[in-house]
Each structure stands twice: as structure tokens, then as C-alpha cells.
Write an enzyme that holds these catalytic residues in place. Structure first.
Site, PDB file in Angstrom:
ATOM      1  N   TYR A 172     -16.081 -25.741  40.730  1.00  0.00           N
ATOM      2  CA  TYR A 172     -15.637 -24.530  41.407  1.00  0.00           C
ATOM      3  C   TYR A 172     -15.205 -24.853  42.837  1.00  0.00           C
ATOM      4  O   TYR A 172     -15.817 -25.688  43.505  1.00  0.00           O
ATOM      5  CB  TYR A 172     -16.779 -23.505  41.384  1.00  0.00           C
ATOM      6  CG  TYR A 172     -16.578 -22.335  42.298  1.00  0.00           C
ATOM      7  CD1 TYR A 172     -15.484 -21.496  42.157  1.00  0.00           C
ATOM      8  CD2 TYR A 172     -17.492 -22.068  43.306  1.00  0.00           C
ATOM      9  CE1 TYR A 172     -15.295 -20.416  43.006  1.00  0.00           C
ATOM     10  CE2 TYR A 172     -17.320 -20.990  44.157  1.00  0.00           C
ATOM     11  CZ  TYR A 172     -16.219 -20.162  44.000  1.00  0.00           C
ATOM     12  OH  TYR A 172     -16.038 -19.100  44.845  1.00  0.00           O
ATOM     13  N   ASP A 184     -24.507 -26.323  37.150  1.00  0.00           N
ATOM     14  CA  ASP A 184     -23.962 -24.996  37.408  1.00  0.00           C
ATOM     15  C   ASP A 184     -23.655 -24.374  36.045  1.00  0.00           C
ATOM     16  O   ASP A 184     -22.732 -24.789  35.355  1.00  0.00           O
ATOM     17  CB  ASP A 184     -22.703 -25.090  38.269  1.00  0.00           C
ATOM     18  CG  ASP A 184     -22.158 -23.725  38.672  1.00  0.00           C
ATOM     19  OD1 ASP A 184     -22.339 -22.757  37.903  1.00  0.00           O
ATOM     20  OD2 ASP A 184     -21.528 -23.620  39.740  1.00  0.00           O
ATOM     21  N   ARG A 225     -37.369 -11.030  54.114  1.00  0.00           N
ATOM     22  CA  ARG A 225     -36.693 -12.322  53.948  1.00  0.00           C
ATOM     23  C   ARG A 225     -37.557 -13.297  53.158  1.00  0.00           C
ATOM     24  O   ARG A 225     -37.056 -14.114  52.390  1.00  0.00           O
ATOM     25  CB  ARG A 225     -36.330 -12.906  55.316  1.00  0.00           C
ATOM     26  CG  ARG A 225     -35.716 -14.306  55.265  1.00  0.00           C
ATOM     27  CD  ARG A 225     -34.942 -14.631  56.543  1.00  0.00           C
ATOM     28  NE  ARG A 225     -35.676 -14.281  57.736  1.00  0.00           N
ATOM     29  CZ  ARG A 225     -36.596 -15.048  58.333  1.00  0.00           C
ATOM     30  NH1 ARG A 225     -36.920 -16.228  57.820  1.00  0.00           N
ATOM     31  NH2 ARG A 225     -37.201 -14.653  59.445  1.00  0.00           N
ATOM     32  N   LYS A 259     -21.077 -13.149  38.497  1.00  0.00           N
ATOM     33  CA  LYS A 259     -20.248 -13.199  37.302  1.00  0.00           C
ATOM     34  C   LYS A 259     -20.951 -12.518  36.128  1.00  0.00           C
ATOM     35  O   LYS A 259     -21.151 -11.324  36.146  1.00  0.00           O
ATOM     36  CB  LYS A 259     -19.897 -14.666  36.991  1.00  0.00           C
ATOM     37  CG  LYS A 259     -19.359 -15.451  38.210  1.00  0.00           C
ATOM     38  CD  LYS A 259     -18.160 -14.800  38.870  1.00  0.00           C
ATOM     39  CE  LYS A 259     -17.466 -15.724  39.881  1.00  0.00           C
ATOM     40  NZ  LYS A 259     -18.286 -16.018  41.071  1.00  0.00           N
TER      41      LYS A 259
END
Length: 377
Positions: free
Chosen positions: A97, A168, A45, A193
């Protein structure tokens, strides 16, 4: 500095016993020195060799000092918006978004953070800023209306008021637009994406050149735990190496499709980055090296949208974008379905707006699919 594709492919040159392809390290924990101190890697992690390789490559894409790989695009965005504290205010462009909108409208109020939505950030002035404004969050081009905002002007204005600027950059990626070089403090992307590019993984990335902001993002990875797994880190690491090639083909296809639709009598309008007005045309040409492979269009009122969608054979009717396959969706009911009616109207997202994400298929097949579906609609 080497060119984009060279940097991406050779970002890890000389590592891993000179292996052309780096190995995958799936270990959840790593042995530590018994004499005290910590080894380079301790627990997955916190850090992992494969994720570190992916982050090194992602930083090379951005030309950034630091990049951080998350399990999803929203996990990346959450790490950045999570920097805001009770009493803070964020100015956010509209539209954004749908997932970012949910975070701003549902999660931030729980934390005592106020969001002010501004439909056109090119109209941002000193009057929009108070002492409480700590961040400006924007997309350019916007999802799904493809509006363009001038990053450098917004960054200069925000910085004069002590506010951070977050961009973004999912739609254009660092291949076509480099917000950090234009004054942004941080960039976020859904690596699901274009960076991933094959519709087979979820990932997100945050990049910055600021050491203090980087330390905050790194801390959020450890605390929140939304890190990218070694397997997906490896897949992203390999997939992103073809980003430039894929986007070149996708943009070429997009230009041909947009030109064909603009000539079609049953297409009411087509929108792409820079098409809204002359100012945005100028901004887009100055701050980006291409328009990407997402555009939107509307059919004339005599056409039935659902009938049109039912006739498509090559385009898939689905959310997401940036993959090698072409997709089409209705943002008002899908990606931006969480918007209030008021905010959807303010963002100028009509019911019949179709968002198109262009893949790498043959352009002629894509044009034929769209035009043949329009006629019987």
C-alpha cells in the site's frame, strides 16, 4: 470453538448489564481510588471502555490474545514499524500500500532503518537475511497486483533468522485469512476498509498472540496517542458484526464480474488472488478461504481509460475499498502515486491498471455499468 459470525456477535456476551448493544463511554478521564493504586480506566488515551469493547471483539475475529484499535490504518502500521531501531533492516514485499511505502521510504530512513524491497517474497531465501534484519513486512494478496505470498514458509524462514513477521491482512480480513495461525507474529489492518465496511470512519488494528509484543503496541498507543475515539470504536464495534455477511455478498458479486470481464473482447487481462501462476493458486487455496472482493484489470490498448471512467454511473472513481459501495481507481496515479518510477516498474504496476473494489449492489447492475462504459471508451 464457535463459528466466525457467532464469535463476532457474542464477543461481549454478559457485559454491560446484559445490554444487547454496549454503551458509549466518552469520558476523557476517570476517577481514581483515593487510597492509592489505579482504577481499571484512568485516561482515555491509555484505555477506554468502549475502545476495550472494540478491541475485545477485534481479538475474537482474529482468534488472537490481543488486539489494539488505532485512529487510522497508518497509525496501526506506524506502531509496528516503530518497533525498529537505528541500524535495523526490514524486508518489505513490493508492492505494498502506498502509505506503507511512504513510511518505509520517508520515515524509516530518518530513524536509521533500512528497507529492502523484494518483489516476490516467495523467492525469499537465507541469502536475503543479515543480522540487521529484524522484520519481514508483507501483504498477501498485494495491493494492487493481487500477488500471493506463502505466509507459513516466510514465517519459518524469518524466525530461523530471529526476525518478526508482520502481515497486512486488510484485503482478506480474518474472515478469509488468519495470518497468526500461519506463523505471523503480528497482523495489521486498515479497519477503515472491510471491518468498518461503510466508508464512514477511519480506523486501524494490530493483533498478536505475543504478550511482549502486545505490551510494546500498548505502550505505543499511550506514547503516540493515535487511539480510536469512543464514538468510532462504537461504530466499528457495530459495523464489524456484519463483516461475514458483507464479504459473502461482495465475493459473490466479484466472481460474477470477473467471469464477465474475462469474456469481454476489450479486456486485456484480469488479475485476482492466485491468478498469477500455479504456485500462487496453490498457496491461496491453502492459506485463505476466499479471494476477497478486490481485483484488477486492464483494457486493450485501443481503449481510452479516462473515457471509460467518465462513462461509469454505478462505480465511484475513488481510492479506498471494502465498503458496501463499489469503487474503481488507477493505482499508478492514486493509491501508489508516491512510488518512484523505478519501484513502480519493479512492482509491476502499469499506468493503465484499474483496481476494482466490489460492493454489495446487484451484480447485474455492476456488470452492465462496466461493460457499457467499455464500449464507447
Amino acid at each position: 470453538m464457535p463459528g466466525f459470525n457467532t464469535r463476532v456477535i457474542h464477543a461481549l456476551h454478559g457485559n454491560h448489564l446484559d445490554a444487547v448493544v454496549p454503551p458509549i463511554h466518552t469520558a476523557s478521564t476517570f476517577l481514581q481510588p483515593t487510597e492509592g493504586g489505579e482504577g481499571e480506566f484512568e485516561y482515555q488515551r491509555g484505555s477506554n471502555p468502549t475502545r476495550t469493547d472494540a478491541e475485545t471483539t477485534l481479538a475474537a475475529l482474529e482468534g488472537a490474545e490481543h488486539a489494539f484499535a488505532f485512529s487510522t490504518g497508518m497509525a496501526a502500521t506506524a506502531s509496528v514499524l516503530g518497533m525498529l531501531a537505528s541500524g535495523d533492516e526490514v524486508i518489505m514485499g513490493l508492492p505494498v500500500y502506498g502509505g506503507n511505502y511512504r513510511w518505509a521510504s520517508i520515515e524509516l530512513p530518518k530513524r536509521g532503518v533500512t528497507t529492502t524491497f523484494v518483489p516476490d517474497l516467495n523467492q525469499l531465501t537465507d541469502e536475503h537475511f543479515t543480522d540487521a534484519v529484524k522484520m519481514v513486512f508483507l501483504e498477501t494478496p498485494t495491493n494492487p497486483t493481487l500477488r500471493v505470498a506463502e505466509i507459513r514458509r516466510i514465517a519459518d524462514l524469518a524466525h530461523s533468522h530471529g526476525a518478526l513477521v508482520v502481515v497486512d491482512n486488510t484485503f482478506l480480513t480474518p474472515y478469509l485469512q488468519r495470518p497468526l495461525e500461519l506463523g505471523a507474529d503480528l497482523t495489521v489492518q486498515s479497519a477503515t476498509k472491510y471491518l468498518g465496511g461503510h466508508g464512514d470512519l477511519l480506523a486501524g488494528v494490530v493483533a498478536t498472540n505475543d504478550d511482549d509484543l502486545a505490551a510494546t503496541v500498548a505502550q505505543s498507543q499511550v506514547i503516540l496517542g493515535g487511539v480510536l475515539s469512543p464514538i468510532d470504536s462504537y461504530r466499528l464495534l457495530q459495523n464489524v458484526k456484519t463483516l461475514g455477511l458483507r464479504l459473502d455478498r461482495q465475493q459473490e458479486n466479484t466472481r460474477k464480474i470477473v467471469a464477465a470481464l474475462r469474456e469481454h473482447p476489450s479486456v486485456a487481462r484480469v488479475v485476482e488472488p492466485g491468478s498469477f501462476n500455479e504456485e500462487e493458486t496453490r498457496i491461496q487455496s491453502e492459506q485463505a478461504t476466499g479471494n476477497g472482493a478486490v481485483f484488477a484489470f486492464e483494457l486493450t490498448q485501443d481503449k481510452d481509460i479516462r473515457a471509460f471512467l467518465a462513462e461509469l454511473k454505478v462505480f465511484g472513481f475513488a481510492v479506498s475499498l471494502g465498503g458496501i459501495e463499489s469503487l474503481i481507481c488507477l493505482p499508478a496515479h492514486m493509491t501508489h502515486g508516491a512510488y518512484s518510477d523505478e519501484d513502480r516498474a519493479l512492482a509491476q504496476i502499469p499506468e493503465n491498471l484499474l483496481r476494482v473494489a466490489v460492493g454489495i449492489e446487484e451484480a447485474e447492475d455492476l456488470i452492465e455499468d462496466l461493460t457499457h462504459a467499455i464500449d464507447p471508451a
